[in-house]
Design a protein around this motif. Structure first.
Motif, PDB file in Angstrom:
ATOM      1  N   VAL B 203      -1.734   4.248  -2.237  1.00  0.00           N
ATOM      2  CA  VAL B 203      -2.565   4.289  -3.443  1.00  0.00           C
ATOM      3  C   VAL B 203      -2.307   5.586  -4.210  1.00  0.00           C
ATOM      4  CG1 VAL B 203      -4.937   4.397  -4.280  1.00  0.00           C
ATOM      5  CG2 VAL B 203      -4.332   2.784  -2.497  1.00  0.00           C
ATOM      6  N   THR B 204      -2.172   6.691  -3.495  1.00  0.00           N
ATOM      7  CA  THR B 204      -1.908   7.968  -4.143  1.00  0.00           C
ATOM      8  C   THR B 204      -0.652   7.872  -5.004  1.00  0.00           C
ATOM      9  OG1 THR B 204      -2.867   9.120  -2.270  1.00  0.00           O
ATOM     10  CG2 THR B 204      -1.501  10.422  -3.743  1.00  0.00           C
ATOM     11  N   ARG B 205       0.402   7.306  -4.408  1.00  0.00           N
ATOM     12  CA  ARG B 205       1.669   7.229  -5.144  1.00  0.00           C
ATOM     13  C   ARG B 205       1.563   6.297  -6.351  1.00  0.00           C
ATOM     14  NH1 ARG B 205       6.656   9.000  -3.087  1.00  0.00           N
ATOM     15  NH2 ARG B 205       6.033  10.825  -1.908  1.00  0.00           N
ATOM     16  N   LEU B 206       0.905   5.158  -6.148  1.00  0.00           N
ATOM     17  CA  LEU B 206       0.725   4.223  -7.264  1.00  0.00           C
ATOM     18  C   LEU B 206      -0.086   4.866  -8.381  1.00  0.00           C
ATOM     19  CD1 LEU B 206      -0.133   0.863  -5.531  1.00  0.00           C
ATOM     20  CD2 LEU B 206       1.717   1.259  -7.127  1.00  0.00           C
ATOM     21  N   ALA B 207      -1.179   5.530  -7.992  1.00  0.00           N
ATOM     22  CA  ALA B 207      -2.060   6.124  -8.990  1.00  0.00           C
ATOM     23  C   ALA B 207      -1.332   7.242  -9.727  1.00  0.00           C
ATOM     24  CB  ALA B 207      -3.318   6.669  -8.316  1.00  0.00           C
ATOM     25  N   ARG B 208      -0.509   7.991  -9.006  1.00  0.00           N
ATOM     26  CA  ARG B 208       0.212   9.079  -9.665  1.00  0.00           C
ATOM     27  C   ARG B 208       1.194   8.516 -10.695  1.00  0.00           C
ATOM     28  NH1 ARG B 208       4.693  13.422  -9.069  1.00  0.00           N
ATOM     29  NH2 ARG B 208       6.161  11.704  -8.879  1.00  0.00           N
ATOM     30  N   ALA B 209       1.977   7.525 -10.270  1.00  0.00           N
ATOM     31  CA  ALA B 209       2.970   6.955 -11.179  1.00  0.00           C
ATOM     32  C   ALA B 209       2.272   6.386 -12.411  1.00  0.00           C
ATOM     33  CB  ALA B 209       3.768   5.874 -10.459  1.00  0.00           C
ATOM     34  N   GLY B 210       1.183   5.657 -12.180  1.00  0.00           N
ATOM     35  CA  GLY B 210       0.449   5.063 -13.292  1.00  0.00           C
ATOM     36  C   GLY B 210      -0.116   6.113 -14.225  1.00  0.00           C
ATOM     37  N   THR B 211      -0.668   7.163 -13.653  1.00  0.00           N
ATOM     38  CA  THR B 211      -1.275   8.222 -14.457  1.00  0.00           C
ATOM     39  C   THR B 211      -0.226   8.900 -15.327  1.00  0.00           C
ATOM     40  OG1 THR B 211      -2.891   8.594 -12.732  1.00  0.00           O
ATOM     41  CG2 THR B 211      -2.637  10.334 -14.357  1.00  0.00           C
ATOM     42  N   LYS B 240      -8.840   3.106 -15.863  1.00  0.00           N
ATOM     43  CA  LYS B 240      -8.991   1.672 -16.058  1.00  0.00           C
ATOM     44  C   LYS B 240      -7.641   1.007 -16.327  1.00  0.00           C
ATOM     45  CE  LYS B 240     -12.174  -1.746 -17.469  1.00  0.00           C
ATOM     46  NZ  LYS B 240     -12.807  -2.407 -18.572  1.00  0.00           N
ATOM     47  N   ASN B 241      -6.723   1.763 -16.913  1.00  0.00           N
ATOM     48  CA  ASN B 241      -5.401   1.199 -17.167  1.00  0.00           C
ATOM     49  C   ASN B 241      -4.542   1.112 -15.913  1.00  0.00           C
ATOM     50  OD1 ASN B 241      -4.473   0.569 -20.082  1.00  0.00           O
ATOM     51  ND2 ASN B 241      -5.923   2.253 -20.288  1.00  0.00           N
ATOM     52  N   ILE B 242      -4.745   2.033 -14.973  1.00  0.00           N
ATOM     53  CA  ILE B 242      -3.871   2.016 -13.797  1.00  0.00           C
ATOM     54  C   ILE B 242      -4.442   1.187 -12.658  1.00  0.00           C
ATOM     55  CG2 ILE B 242      -2.927   4.278 -14.380  1.00  0.00           C
ATOM     56  CD1 ILE B 242      -4.548   5.446 -12.083  1.00  0.00           C
ATOM     57  N   MET B 243      -5.669   0.647 -12.819  1.00  0.00           N
ATOM     58  CA  MET B 243      -6.280  -0.079 -11.712  1.00  0.00           C
ATOM     59  C   MET B 243      -5.590  -1.410 -11.414  1.00  0.00           C
ATOM     60  SD  MET B 243      -8.221   1.756 -10.184  1.00  0.00           S
ATOM     61  CE  MET B 243      -8.943   0.679  -8.935  1.00  0.00           C
ATOM     62  N   ILE B 244      -4.875  -1.986 -12.406  1.00  0.00           N
ATOM     63  CA  ILE B 244      -4.286  -3.306 -12.183  1.00  0.00           C
ATOM     64  C   ILE B 244      -3.232  -3.289 -11.070  1.00  0.00           C
ATOM     65  CG2 ILE B 244      -2.893  -5.108 -13.265  1.00  0.00           C
ATOM     66  CD1 ILE B 244      -4.644  -4.504 -15.790  1.00  0.00           C
TER      67      ILE B 244
END
Lengths: 326, 325
Positions: B203-211, B240-244
Motif C-alpha cells: 500500500v505504501t508503494r501504491l500510495a506513493r506512486a499515486g501521490t 480520493k484520487n489514489i484510492m482506486i
C-alpha cells in the motif's frame, strides 16, 4: 492606486540542460480595476510570470530575484503561510484547461466551499450560499442543483465558468487568468470574455489576462504587454500598441492574425522559431528573427526605453518615433 | 446500476461453475482416500461397502454431477475425518480467520496509506527515501520469520502481548469473535501485524506512486491557487484520487489474506481455516479441501463484487446508470 507592482522579476528553471531564464527582468504595474493583456508566443514566459505572482511555479523553477509588490507587501519575500492566506482570497487564478483544473472525484460544492472556508470561518451553509450566488453570477443555470454535480457532468465552457466563479468567491483584488478561453470554442469564448469584463468592471478587480491571441486582448485589455524570451519588449495602451506597434516582434504578431490583411493575401509569419531559452543569443533575443536587425542588435541587448507616457519599448530600432505614438 | 449488478452476479456464477470443475477433478487426481479411510486389514467386502457408501464406485462423471447437485444445495460433503459436514466445519473455523484478516487489512491501510502519501509528498527528500527503503524490508522479510521476531520482542522480551492462541471470545449473533473483547484483541495484534506488514509495504508503494502522479496535476495546483492547505490537498484532493488502485489491490489481497493465512496461523497457533486446511491436506480429507477451495472462490468473487461497488463510490465517472454498463 496600484494594486500590483512587479519590479525586475526573475524566475529561473534549474534544469540538467542548464539554467533557463523563463522570466528575466519583467516590470509592470497594475491599477485597481485595470485589465492588462500579457501577450506572447508559447514559451515566452507569460504563464510563468503569472504563476510567479502567486508563487506557484513548479520545481525546478524558482523566483530568484525581483519584487512583487501587492498592496505594499512584497510577495517574493512573504512566508509560505501568509502567501497561502492571500491565494484564492486577495489574488485568484484561472487556469488554461478547464477539463483539468477541477478535481474529478470531488463534487463542485466541496471544491467551492473549501475555497471559502480556507480563508474565512463561516458555516458550511453560508459558504454554500456564497457558492450559489457566485455560480449564478457567471451564468450557470439552476446553480443550487448544479452544486451537487461532479465536474464530468459539465461541458468545458461550464467548467471554466465554475473555475471563474471559484476565483470570484472571496472578492479578490487581482485575478490572474492564464489563457482561460484558449481551450474553448469561439462562441463560448466571446461569451465568457464579455462576462469577465463585466464582472471585473463591477467589482473593481484588476485582471492580468495571459494570452497569445491579440484579438482577445483588443476587446478586453486596457493595456498590453508583449513578452518575448522572458522579457517585456513592448508595453502601452492597447489601442496604441495594436494600431501602431513599435517593436518588430509586435508587428510580426499582429501580421499573423487572420483577417487583418486583404483577402487572398498570404498571412505574414515571423520567420524562424521561438528561441531555445537555455541558449539565448548574446544581443537582442529577437535579432535572429528580426527583419530590421543589424550588428548592434546581435551584440548588445537593448534596454527598455519609455518613449512616451505609459509606452515603453525594448528595441534599438523602434518602428515609431517618440511623441507620435499616442 | 441494478442491471450492472445482475450482470456481474451472472458472470460470478460462471466463474464458480468453472472452479467447481477444476477443483473437483484436480482433487480427484491426488491420492486415494480409501487408503486412509479403511484399515489395511479390512475385508474386500468392507472395502466395497465403504466405497459404495461414499460413492467411489460410481464413474467419475456421475460422482461429479452428484457433487455439483449437492453443492448447489449447499452440501459439499462430510469430512472423512471429523464426520461433520465440511461446510459446517469450515464455517466453524472461518470467523477466526476473517476477523484476523480484517484487522490485518485495517493495520495495512492505517500504516501504508499515510506513509505512502507522505513518501510521495517528500519523494526527493530523505524522508521519502527512508520510507521506500523501509518498505523493501516489508516486502522481503518472510512471514514466519516476522511472526517469530514479533513474538520474541513483544511476548518474550517485553511481555506486552500474548504470543499464541486466541484468547477470550464474545458471541456476536452466534459467531464467536475475539475482536470485540479486550483480551481477545490483545491476542490478535501480533498475528494481524504479521499479516499486515507485507500489505502495508504494498500500500505504501501504491500510495506513493499515486501521490507523485496526482501532485503534478492541474487540480492540485488549482487547489493551491484557492489557498487550500497542503494537508487538505494531500488527504482530500490527492487521497480520493489514489484510492482506486489501492482499493483494487487491497480487495485482491484481502482474498489472499483470508485464503492463505496458513503460515501466520501456524506460527501463532491461531485456530483458523488455514490450520484446518493444512490438517485436511495431511489426512487427505477430500471434502474439506474441496469445500475450502470452493469457499475461497466464493470469497474472492464477493470481494471483487464489493470492490466494483466501492469504485462507484470513489469515482463518480464510473457510476453507471440504467443499462449502460
Amino acid at each position: 492606486m496600484s494594486v500590483l507592482e512587479v519590479h525586475n522579476l526573475q524566475t529561473h528553471f534549474f534544469t540538467d540542460a542548464g539554467v533557463v531564464k523563463a522570466v528575466d527582468g519583467v516590470d509592470f504595474a497594475l491599477n485597481e480595476g485595470e485589465v492588462l493583456g500579457l501577450v506572447g508566443e508559447s514559451g515566452s514566459g507569460k504563464s510563468v510570470t503569472g504563476f510567479s505572482i502567486l508563487r506557484l511555479v513548479d520545481p525546478p523553477g524558482r523566483v530568484v530575484g525581483g519584487h512583487i509588490m501587492f498592496r505594499g507587501q512584497d510577495l517574493a519575500q512573504l512566508p509560505e503561510a501568509e502567501m497561502r492566506r492571500l491565494r484564492g482570497n486577495k489574488i485568484a487564478m484561472i487556469f488554461q484547461d478547464p477539463m483539468m483544473t477541477l478535481n474529478p472525484v470531488l463534487r463542485i460544492d466541496t471544491q467551492m466551499i473549501e475555497a471559502v472556508r480556507a480563508h474565512e470561518k463561516v458555516s458550511a451553509k453560508a459558504a454554500r450560499d456564497r457558492a450559489i450566488s457566485a455560480l449564478a453570477k457567471v451564468g450557470i443555470p439552476s446553480p443550487a442543483e448544479r452544486l451537487d454535480a461532479y465536474p464530468h457532468q459539465f461541458s468545458g465552457g461550464m467548467r471554466q465558468r465554475v473555475a471563474i466563479a471559484i476565483a470570484l468567491l472571496n472578492g479578490p483584488d487581482l485575478i490572474v487568468a492564464d489563457e482561460p478561453t484558449t481551450a474553448l470554442d469561439v462562441t463560448i469564448q466571446s461569451q465568457i470574455l464579455a462576462e469577465i469584463q463585466e464582472l471585473a468592471r463591477d467589482t473593481g478587480t484588476a485582471l492580468i489576462w495571459i494570452t497569445h491571441d491579440l484579438a482577445v486582448v483588443a476587446g478586453l485589455a486596457d493595456r498590453v504587454a508583449v513578452m518575448y524570451a522572458g522579457r517585456i519588449v513592448e508595453t502601452g495602451q492597447t489601442d496604441a500598441v495594436l494600431t501602431a506597434p513599435g517593436h518588430p516582434y509586435s508587428v510580426g504578431l499582429l501580421g499573423s492574425i487572420p483577417g487583418h490583411g486583404q483577402r487572398g493575401e498570404r498571412l505574414t509569419q515571423i520567420p524562424g522559431m521561438a528561441p531555445n531559452m537555455a541558449h539565448l543569443p548574446p544581443g537582442c533575443a529577437f535579432a535572429p528573427r528580426c527583419f530590421n536587425a543589424d550588428e548592434r542588435c546581435r551584440s548588445d541587448a537593448p534596454g527598455i526605453d519609455e518613449i512616451d507616457t505609459g509606452r515603453a519599448l525594448r528595441c534599438h530600432h523602434p518602428l515609431i518615433t517618440p511623441g507620435v505614438s499616442a | 446500476m441494478l442491471v450492472y449488478l445482475l450482470r456481474r452476479i451472472a458472470q460470478s456464477i460462471f466463474v464458480a461453475l468453472a472452479m467447481m470443475v477444476i477443483v473437483f477433478f484436480g482433487i480427484y487426481m491426488i491420492g486415494n482416500p480409501v487408503d486412509i479411510l479403511i484399515s489395511p486389514d479390512a475385508t474386500p467386502r468392507e472395502i466395497e461397502e465403504t466405497m459404495a457408501r461414499f460413492g467411489f464406485d460410481q464413474p467419475i462423471y456421475i460422482q461429479f454431477f452428484t457433487f455439483v447437485g449437492n453443492a448447489l444445495q449447499g452440501d459439499l460433503g462430510r469430512s472423512f475425518v471429523h464426520g461433520e459436514s465440511a461446510v459446517t466445519l469450515i464455517l466453524h473455523y472461518m470467523p477466526a480467520t476473517l476477523e484476523l484478516a480484517a484487522l490485518g487489512l485495517f493495520f495495512s491501510v492505517l500504516i501504508g496509506v499515510p506513509l505512502g502519501v507522505y513518501a510521495g509528498y517528500k519523494a526527493d527528500k530523505w524522508q521519502g527515501r527512508a520510507i521506500m527503503t523501509g518498505s523493501i524490508f516489508g516486502f522481503s522479510l518472510p512471514n514466519f520469520w516476522v511472526g517469530m521476531l514479533l513474538i520474541l520482542i513483544f511476548a518474550v522480551e517485553l511481555r506486552w502481548l500474548p504470543s499464541t492462541g486466541r484468547g477470550d471470545t464474545v458471541d456476536v449473533f452466534g459467531i464467536r469473535l475475539s475482536i470485540f473483547s479486550e483480551n481477545g484483541l490483545q491476542y490478535m495484534i501480533l498475528p494481524a501485524l504479521t499479516l499486515a506488514l507485507y500489505k502495508a509495504s504494498l500500500v505504501t508503494r501504491l500510495a506513493r506512486a499515486g501521490t507523485q502522479e496526482a501532485l503534478v496535476q492541474d487540480y492540485v495546483k488549482f487547489a493551491r491557487a484557492k489557498g487550500v492547505s497542503e494537508t487538505r490537498i494531500l488527504f482530500v484532493h490527492v487521497l480520493k484520487n489514489i484510492m482506486i488502485p489501492i482499493v483494487t489491490v487491497l480487495g485482491l489481497e484481502l482474498g489472499s489474506m483470508i485464503a492463505f493465512a496458513v503460515v501466520t496461523e501456524t506460527v501463532f497457533a491461531w485456530p483458523g481455516m488455514g490450520k484446518l486446511l493444512i490438517d485436511s491436506i495431511l489426512t487427505l480429507d477430500r471434502p474439506v479441501i474441496v469445500a475450502y477451495l470452493m469457499m475461497t472462490v466464493l470469497i474472492f468473487i464477493v470481494i471483487n463484487l464489493v470492490v466494483d461497488i466501492v469504485y462507484t463510490i470513489l469515482d463518480p465517472r464510473v457510476r453507471v446508470t440504467g443499462g449502460t454498463a
